[in-house]
Design an enzyme around this catalytic site. Structure first.
Site, PDB file in Angstrom:
ATOM      1  N   ARG A  54      33.884  17.462  21.346  1.00 44.93           N
ATOM      2  CA  ARG A  54      34.447  16.229  21.913  1.00 44.93           C
ATOM      3  C   ARG A  54      35.418  15.570  20.929  1.00 44.93           C
ATOM      4  O   ARG A  54      36.435  15.014  21.330  1.00 44.93           O
ATOM      5  CB  ARG A  54      33.307  15.279  22.308  1.00 44.93           C
ATOM      6  CG  ARG A  54      33.762  14.180  23.244  1.00 44.93           C
ATOM      7  CD  ARG A  54      32.592  13.426  23.842  1.00 44.93           C
ATOM      8  NE  ARG A  54      31.791  12.744  22.839  1.00 44.93           N
ATOM      9  CZ  ARG A  54      30.654  12.110  23.113  1.00 44.93           C
ATOM     10  NH1 ARG A  54      30.189  12.076  24.344  1.00 44.93           N
ATOM     11  NH2 ARG A  54      29.975  11.516  22.153  1.00 44.93           N
ATOM     12  N   LYS A  78      37.079   9.800  23.006  1.00 51.30           N
ATOM     13  CA  LYS A  78      36.308   8.762  22.294  1.00 51.30           C
ATOM     14  C   LYS A  78      37.230   8.158  21.229  1.00 51.30           C
ATOM     15  O   LYS A  78      37.098   8.445  20.035  1.00 51.30           O
ATOM     16  CB  LYS A  78      35.042   9.385  21.684  1.00 51.30           C
ATOM     17  CG  LYS A  78      33.974   8.353  21.354  1.00 51.30           C
ATOM     18  CD  LYS A  78      32.633   9.018  21.126  1.00 51.30           C
ATOM     19  CE  LYS A  78      31.605   8.082  20.539  1.00 51.30           C
ATOM     20  NZ  LYS A  78      31.167   7.018  21.431  1.00 51.30           N
ATOM     21  N   GLU A 128      31.763   3.406  34.279  1.00 50.70           N
ATOM     22  CA  GLU A 128      30.795   3.475  33.176  1.00 50.70           C
ATOM     23  C   GLU A 128      30.111   2.140  32.979  1.00 50.70           C
ATOM     24  O   GLU A 128      30.549   1.111  33.493  1.00 50.70           O
ATOM     25  CB  GLU A 128      31.514   3.819  31.866  1.00 50.70           C
ATOM     26  CG  GLU A 128      31.998   5.224  31.815  1.00 50.70           C
ATOM     27  CD  GLU A 128      32.233   5.679  30.382  1.00 50.70           C
ATOM     28  OE1 GLU A 128      31.300   6.161  29.752  1.00 50.70           O
ATOM     29  OE2 GLU A 128      33.373   5.551  29.915  1.00 50.70           O
TER      30      GLU A 128
HETATM   31  C1  LIG Z   1      32.230   4.925  26.575  1.00 55.61           C
HETATM   32  C2  LIG Z   1      30.997   5.731  26.348  1.00 55.61           C
HETATM   33  N1  LIG Z   1      30.448   6.367  27.389  1.00 55.61           N
HETATM   34  C3  LIG Z   1      29.331   7.128  27.252  1.00 55.61           C
HETATM   35  C4  LIG Z   1      28.711   7.256  26.019  1.00 55.61           C
HETATM   36  C5  LIG Z   1      27.494   8.108  25.878  1.00 55.61           C
HETATM   37  O1  LIG Z   1      27.837   9.328  25.300  1.00 55.61           O
HETATM   38  P1  LIG Z   1      26.770  10.162  24.474  1.00 55.61           P
HETATM   39  O2  LIG Z   1      25.638  10.437  25.385  1.00 55.61           O
HETATM   40  O3  LIG Z   1      27.482  11.400  24.089  1.00 55.61           O
HETATM   41  O4  LIG Z   1      26.356   9.303  23.325  1.00 55.61           O
HETATM   42  C6  LIG Z   1      29.247   6.600  24.908  1.00 55.61           C
HETATM   43  C7  LIG Z   1      28.624   6.756  23.585  1.00 55.61           C
HETATM   44  O5  LIG Z   1      28.982   7.628  22.855  1.00 55.61           O
HETATM   45  C8  LIG Z   1      30.413   5.828  25.063  1.00 55.61           C
HETATM   46  O6  LIG Z   1      30.938   5.187  24.019  1.00 55.61           O
END
Ligand SMILES: Cc1ncc(COP(=O)(O)O)c(C=O)c1O
Length: 339
Positions: A80, A183, A219
């Site tokens: 990622r 991210k 989200e």
């Molecule tokens: C915007 C966003 N969505 C979803 C997630 C959840 O992702 P993960 O399960 O990989 O931590 C995160 C955290 O990392 C995030 O910042």
């Protein structure tokens, strides 16, 4: 700093002894370096400061009952970060460099890994930014990759607790075909007005809708959304949300207990038909949602009416956290044990 009260650690930053760093210059990555400073020396014209060339990751190391340290699906975080880097035209961190950096940062800060049973974990934060100087808007030619770790307490101190959320109708987090799937810091900056407003109004976080039509769920603050109904785990399909590693894992676990899983658009109006809804991510694994308020029509969608998380959310939560801590075997190959 010596930590003794592991059970009362906050979910915040605590200084550890070392971090690791690597520079990308003249088209290639250099050697991994160890630093004991919490500070970085940044060029005043670095693109990371001016044009948001910055991406990060978040993952955790768990101490097992057997005294072994476990990492959960770190390769997915590496992939990622590479996707985020390519999305904003930064140099990609190769998987091997990512692995060496996180393993080294954990190893050097072993004494900060919280003990089994404390509910705390070691949070790992890889960070990549454009360090090269530019004034025109273009990608830098130099990059810095840093990994620091910090012990964090459990997200919910008194166990998994349902939270209330408000739908964001005034602000969007990310646009379709924008940077929502990466991210990158800019998405978090864009989410702050909605998150701060939600917190001021007494909500734990905000539910972002698709920016184009304001019809579908995107989200929940910094976490993915899921809903449960008719033995199905349903989660949004959207081109502007982060692909959560926790969500991907919950989907697999849901399948393994005989549930159907669907990744599709979820209209706001469908909220009334779910028996359980929640947010999922590395920080809390699952935050069950008790209420979602929609300010457009003053509609309140209610779940967890007895004040407790729903049974399906708890089953998924317990299965995933048991694999992460090593309490249950890992049939998926998600765990790396650090020797
Ligand atoms: C915007 C966003 N969505 C979803 C997630 C959840 O992702 P993960 O399960 O990989 O931590 C995160 C955290 O990392 C995030 O910042």
């Amino acid at each position: 700093m010596e930590i003794t009260d592991w059970k009362n650690l906050p979910f915040g930053y605590i200084k550890t002894e070392y971090n690791v760093r690597c520079s990308f210059r003249h088209g290639k990555w250099g050697k991994l370096e160890v630093s004991s400073s919490e500070y970085i020396n940044v060029h005043i014209a670095a693109t990371g400061l001016h044009y948001g060339q910055e991406a990060f990751e978040g993952l955790k190391a768990y101490m097992g009952k057997d005294g072994k340290v476990r990492l959960f699906r770190w390769e997915e975080n590496a992939k990622r970060l590479a996707l985020s880097a390519s999305g904003i035209k930064m140099a990609e961190v190769p998987v091997e460099l990512f692995r060496d950096a996180i393993f080294k940062a954990i190893e050097l800060n072993k004494k900060y890994i919280p003990p089994y049973g404390s509910g705390a974990t070691l949070y790992i934060r890889p960070l990549l930014y454009g360090s090269g100087a530019e004034v025109g808007v273009k990608p830098a030619s130099e990059y810095q990759f840093i990994v620091f770790v910090t012990p964090v307490g459990p997200y919910f101190k008194e166990g998994v607790k349902p939270v209330n959320m408000i739908i964001s109708r005034d602000f969007d987090r990310a646009a379709p075909k924008g940077t929502g799937i990466f991210k990158v810091g800019g998405n978090y900056a864009a989410s702050l007005r909605a998150i701060v407003d939600a917190k001021c109004a007494g909500y734990s976080n905000t539910v972002f809708l698709d920016a184009k039509e304001k019809k579908f769920i995107d989200e929940c603050g910094p976490a993915n959304f899921f809903g449960i109904k008719d033995n199905s785990y349903v989660t949004p399909k959207s081109e502007s949300i982060l692909n959560s590693i926790t969500n991907m894992s919950l989907i697999e676990i849901a399948k393994s207990i005989g549930m159907k899983t669907e990744r599709r658009q979820i209209p706001v109006t469908e909220l009334c038909s779910f028996t359980e809804v929640g947010a999922c991510g590395t920080a809390a694994v699952i935050s069950p949602i008790a209420k979602i308020f929609d300010p457009e029509d003053n509609m309140v969608y209610e779940y967890c009416k007895d004040g407790n998380p729903g049974p399906v959310s708890m089953t998924l939560y317990n299965k995933l956290t048991s694999i992460q801590s090593g309490d249950e075997p890992d049939p998926y190959g998600w765990i790396t044990i650090l020797e």
